[in-house]
Design an enzyme around this catalytic site. Structure first.
Site, short mmCIF file in Angstrom:
data_model
loop_
_atom_site.label_atom_id
_atom_site.label_comp_id
_atom_site.label_asym_id
_atom_site.label_seq_id
_atom_site.Cartn_x
_atom_site.Cartn_y
_atom_site.Cartn_z
CB SER A 1 -0.93 0.01 1.22
OG SER A 1 -0.19 -0.10 2.43
N GLY B 1 -1.85 -4.29 1.31
CA GLY B 1 -1.95 -5.45 2.20
C GLY B 1 -0.99 -6.57 1.87
CG ASN C 1 1.14 -5.09 4.82
OD1 ASN C 1 0.43 -4.41 5.55
ND2 ASN C 1 1.30 -4.83 3.53
CG ASP D 1 -3.85 4.77 8.16
OD1 ASP D 1 -2.97 5.66 8.16
OD2 ASP D 1 -4.06 4.04 7.17
CG HIS E 1 -1.63 3.68 4.54
ND1 HIS E 1 -2.47 3.06 5.44
CD2 HIS E 1 -1.05 2.70 3.81
CE1 HIS E 1 -2.43 1.76 5.25
NE2 HIS E 1 -1.57 1.50 4.27
#
Length: 221
Positions: free
Chosen positions: A46, A83, A112, A193, A196
């Site tokens: 991402s 992801g 991740n 979040d 990002h």
């Protein structure tokens, strides 16, 4: 030189029918090698897929724009998936390499794995296999380093970030120490979040990658 051969062929066929001349021209043009743009493949998660943003705002699209402005004849293929883990990347890299035949591969995976606390040994092994696969296709590789905060445990965090540097040294690849340098931990440069980067942070990500990618680029003659 190409046109010299065409002229020679036409001179040889002087006085013959036009169909024969036309056939010779087509034959010479098909036989002459084309000079297609080289390909840069960005293979990430991402952080490279412009998560939460418009695609054109992401650092990968900004890379394509920068190279065009600076006279580098490369097409940029973004094969990043939000992801994605290193295991997921390993499972699909052969097909992606076969499809795009890249000259340069930017590997940006591992974040991740870290967020899930996956074993560092598995992370390193997966990245190793992906880099080796790219090299077997005669592609140059840029490995992008990732760091995770110490709340995952100082020992794990150090081993995690160190794996990227060790692998780059072992395999002699270009290496970006930390993609999120000057961005991580800055609330103004991260989405809600806290993970990002925002659109405003994307040029910084590009600037973190660019010095390690630029020496591999060749300008078209």
């Amino acid at each position: 030189m190409r046109f010299h051969w065409l002229l020679c062929g036409l001179k040889y066929l002087s006085g013959r029918n036009l169909l024969a001349q036309f056939s010779l021209i087509l034959m010479l043009m098909v036989a002459w090698p084309s000079h297609a743009a080289q390909t840069i493949l960005v293979f990430g998660d991402s952080l490279s897929a412009a998560y939460g943003l418009e695609k054109k705002q992401g650092w990968v699209d900004l890379l394509a724009q920068r190279m065009q402005k600076q006279g580098y004849a490369y097409q940029v293929v973004n094969a990043s998936i939000s992801g994605e883990t290193t295991a997921g990347g390993l499972s699909r890299i052969q097909a992606v390499l076969k499809q795009h035949q890249p000259d340069i591969v930017i590997v940006e995976l591992g974040a991740n794995d870290g967020l899930r606390g996956l074993p560092v040994a598995a992370l390193k092994d997966n990245l190793n296999q992906m880099i080796q696969a790219a090299k077997l296709q005669s592609a140059q590789v840029v490995l992008v380093g990732i760091q995770i905060p110490p709340n995952y445990g100082l020992k794990y965090a150090q081993a995690f970030s160190g794996a990227f540097a060790q692998l780059a040294k072992e395999l002699n690849t270009s290496y970006v120490p930390f993609l999120l340098d000057k961005v991580a931990g800055n609330r103004q440069l991260n989405q809600q979040d806290g993970i990002h980067p925002t659109a405003a942070a994307q040029p910084i990500l590009l600037d973190n990658v660019w010095p390690h990618l630029k020496p591999l680029l060749k300008k078209s003659s």
